[in-house]
Write a protein that holds these residues in place. Structure first.
Motif, PDB file in Angstrom:
ATOM      1  N   TRP A   8      85.356 -60.532  -7.686  1.00  0.00           N
ATOM      2  CA  TRP A   8      85.034 -59.769  -6.305  1.00  0.00           C
ATOM      3  C   TRP A   8      84.617 -58.440  -6.847  1.00  0.00           C
ATOM      4  CZ3 TRP A   8      87.373 -54.914  -5.986  1.00  0.00           C
ATOM      5  CH2 TRP A   8      88.433 -54.778  -6.712  1.00  0.00           C
ATOM      6  N   SER A  52      77.096 -65.417  -6.423  1.00  0.00           N
ATOM      7  CA  SER A  52      78.164 -66.252  -6.824  1.00  0.00           C
ATOM      8  C   SER A  52      77.735 -67.453  -7.797  1.00  0.00           C
ATOM      9  CB  SER A  52      78.846 -67.037  -5.541  1.00  0.00           C
ATOM     10  OG  SER A  52      79.347 -65.779  -4.672  1.00  0.00           O
ATOM     11  N   PRO A  95      80.585 -59.470  -1.402  1.00  0.00           N
ATOM     12  CA  PRO A  95      82.157 -59.349  -1.583  1.00  0.00           C
ATOM     13  C   PRO A  95      82.745 -60.485  -0.946  1.00  0.00           C
ATOM     14  CG  PRO A  95      81.107 -57.263  -0.502  1.00  0.00           C
ATOM     15  CD  PRO A  95      80.202 -58.286  -0.573  1.00  0.00           C
ATOM     16  N   ASN A 100      82.298 -63.495  -3.470  1.00  0.00           N
ATOM     17  CA  ASN A 100      82.936 -63.494  -4.731  1.00  0.00           C
ATOM     18  C   ASN A 100      84.261 -63.452  -4.615  1.00  0.00           C
ATOM     19  OD1 ASN A 100      80.119 -63.544  -5.589  1.00  0.00           O
ATOM     20  ND2 ASN A 100      80.412 -62.034  -6.820  1.00  0.00           N
ATOM     21  N   THR A 101      84.791 -63.085  -3.537  1.00  0.00           N
ATOM     22  CA  THR A 101      86.432 -63.239  -3.464  1.00  0.00           C
ATOM     23  C   THR A 101      86.788 -64.754  -3.212  1.00  0.00           C
ATOM     24  OG1 THR A 101      86.465 -61.134  -2.471  1.00  0.00           O
ATOM     25  CG2 THR A 101      88.247 -62.681  -1.842  1.00  0.00           C
TER      26      THR A 101
END
Length: 452
Positions: free
Chosen positions: A9, A207, A363, A366-367
């Motif tokens: 993240w 990602s 964000p 990637n979380t």
């Protein structure tokens, strides 16, 4: 990021920080290029890239990494919109996709050579810094060399008589500027497709590397152990210090990602060469966008499900071809309706819209990739599917031959412009003061100058 203890993240937020500043400054620099010319903005972006890459390579912690990328967003935000405007300045409408493809080919060369060079350089330490810093330092050097070359060799493309009237610039202008552009009937559809496409493609940008690292972590670690044992049969991998073990695994991860992006780069380069060769003119830029968005939708879905690195590498080819078809053709469709003194602002708005997508998506992606590496790519496949459906409504490039009717062409002036009879009797002279190009005026006098 992992070297300094960060999670996926953190990488998403790092990309978003860069995109926030690009979102604000891309339209501003684009408008400045309409007023002062393309050359100063390109020089600013090159020296800005050199400074920010140097800071990134020298960064001792995550805080400096963030500051370096934020500075890069500000200083290098002029690069792409100004380059697109430069190409639009020097190419006629029917060759604009080929011109944009030259820019895409340059990206392809960078993506082909850059990861390979970066993967090689990341094996070596310089100035006592971690080996992962070496590619950034080399990139800073390349940017500096590029700046010096451009300073002495790059001419200005925007004539003084075509420059926009100077006005006060404001960072807040980006929001109403994007809103106005999306409402514009000439470019709103193209920009909407661009927004959905960029939002979907951020999964690849933010990602993709994390998917390789997380889904194939054990495979990469086993490869690093096997390589070490083969080179040092007398010593066990477990006898190494934890830091040394981590460094060897990082190198294996870097090599795996380098291979993927090398494949992407070579494929993008080949695709752009095909576009430069006239594929877009034969097929039609709008159809190229349709084909590219469909291919990207299927490739993103495949990556979400891919169980092996070999399949990831094959699907990377689909990503590269789809993106190569879309980018140059969509940029040509967007810039076609702008006057010379408006191209920088429009390209800046386009890149600002792309930066807005990159502010929001990384964000989130990637979380989610920490939960399951497939989730960002499933979501992006759905968004790209929407872009595909929207692309079905796009019209051909104005002034370019319609592939469905080879003998016909679309008028090279904005839709809705009224025409008046020309001296020859042909209704091809728009009342807004911009006459049709000489090649499209059947009875143009031999002494008539182009553009008059």
């Amino acid at each position: 990021i992992t070297h300094y203890g960060g999670k996926p993240w953190v990488g998403g937020v790092l990309l978003a920080g860069f995109s926030v500043t690009q979102f604000i400054f891309s339209p501003i620099w684009g408008r400045v290029s309409d007023q002062r010319g393309r050359r100063p903005m390109i020089l600013l972006s090159l020296i800005g890239s050199s400074i920010s890459f140097l800071a990134f390579g020298l960064a001792p912690n995550l805080v400096i990494l963030f500051l370096a990328r934020i500075a890069a967003g500000i200083l290098s935000a002029a690069s792409l919109p100004t380059a697109q405007s430069y190409i639009a300045d020097v190419t006629p409408p029917d060759k604009r996709a080929s011109g944009m493809a030259v820019l895409g080919a340059a990206f392809g060369i960078g993506f082909a050579l850059g990861p390979a060079i970066g993967g090689f350089l990341s094996r070596y330490q310089v100035f006592g810094l971690p080996s992962l810093a070496t590619p950034s330092l080399f990139a800073a050097l390349l940017s500096l060399v590029n700046f010096i070359w451009a300073y002495f060799m790059l001419p200005e493309s925007l004539k003084k008589e075509d420059r926009a009237v100077k006005r006060r610039e404001s960072a807040l202008d980006v929001f109403p500027g994007i809103a106005r552009a999306l409402r514009n009937p000439d470019i709103g559809s193209q920009l909407t497709v661009f927004a959905f496409t960029t939002f979907a493609f951020t999964a690849v940008e933010s990602s993709f590397s994390w998917l390789v690292l997380l889904r194939f972590r054990d495979v990469l670690k086993r490869g690093a152990i096997q390589a070490w044992q083969t080179a040092h049969p007398e010593a066990l991998f477990t006898s190494l210090s934890p830091a040394h073990q981590q460094e060897l695994v990082e190198k294996a991860q870097t090599a795996a990602n380098s291979r993927v992006f090398l494949i992407v780069g070579v494929t993008v380069l080949i695709t752009q060469i095909a576009v430069i060769g006239g594929v877009a003119r034969k097929v039609g830029e709008n159809r190229m966008v349709i084909i590219g968005s469909l291919l990207l939708t299927l490739s993103l879905l495949g990556i979400a499900l891919a169980p092996t690195l070999l399949l990831i590498n094959l699907l990377a080819v689909g990503i590269a071809v789809g993106n190569g078809f879309m980018n140059s053709s969509l940029s040509a469709l967007i810039t076609q309706s702008a006057k010379p003194q408006e191209r920088g602002a429009l390209s800046g708005t386009q890149q600002g819209l792309g930066s807005l997508a990159r502010m929001i998506a990384p964000p989130i992606n990637n979380t989610l990739v920490q939960t399951n590496p497939a989730i960002p790519f499933f979501g992006s496949a759905i968004i790209m599917g929407v872009a595909f459906l929207l692309s079905l409504r796009l019209k051909p490039l104005q002034g370019a031959p319609d592939p469905a009717h080879p003998g016909a062409s679309t008028p090279p002036f904005p839709s809705g412009a009224q025409t008046v009879p020309s001296p020859s009797g042909a209704e091809n002279a728009p009342r807004n003061g911009h006459a049709a190009p000489e090649s499209e005026t059947p009875t143009a006098p031999a002494s008539r100058k182009p553009g008059l």
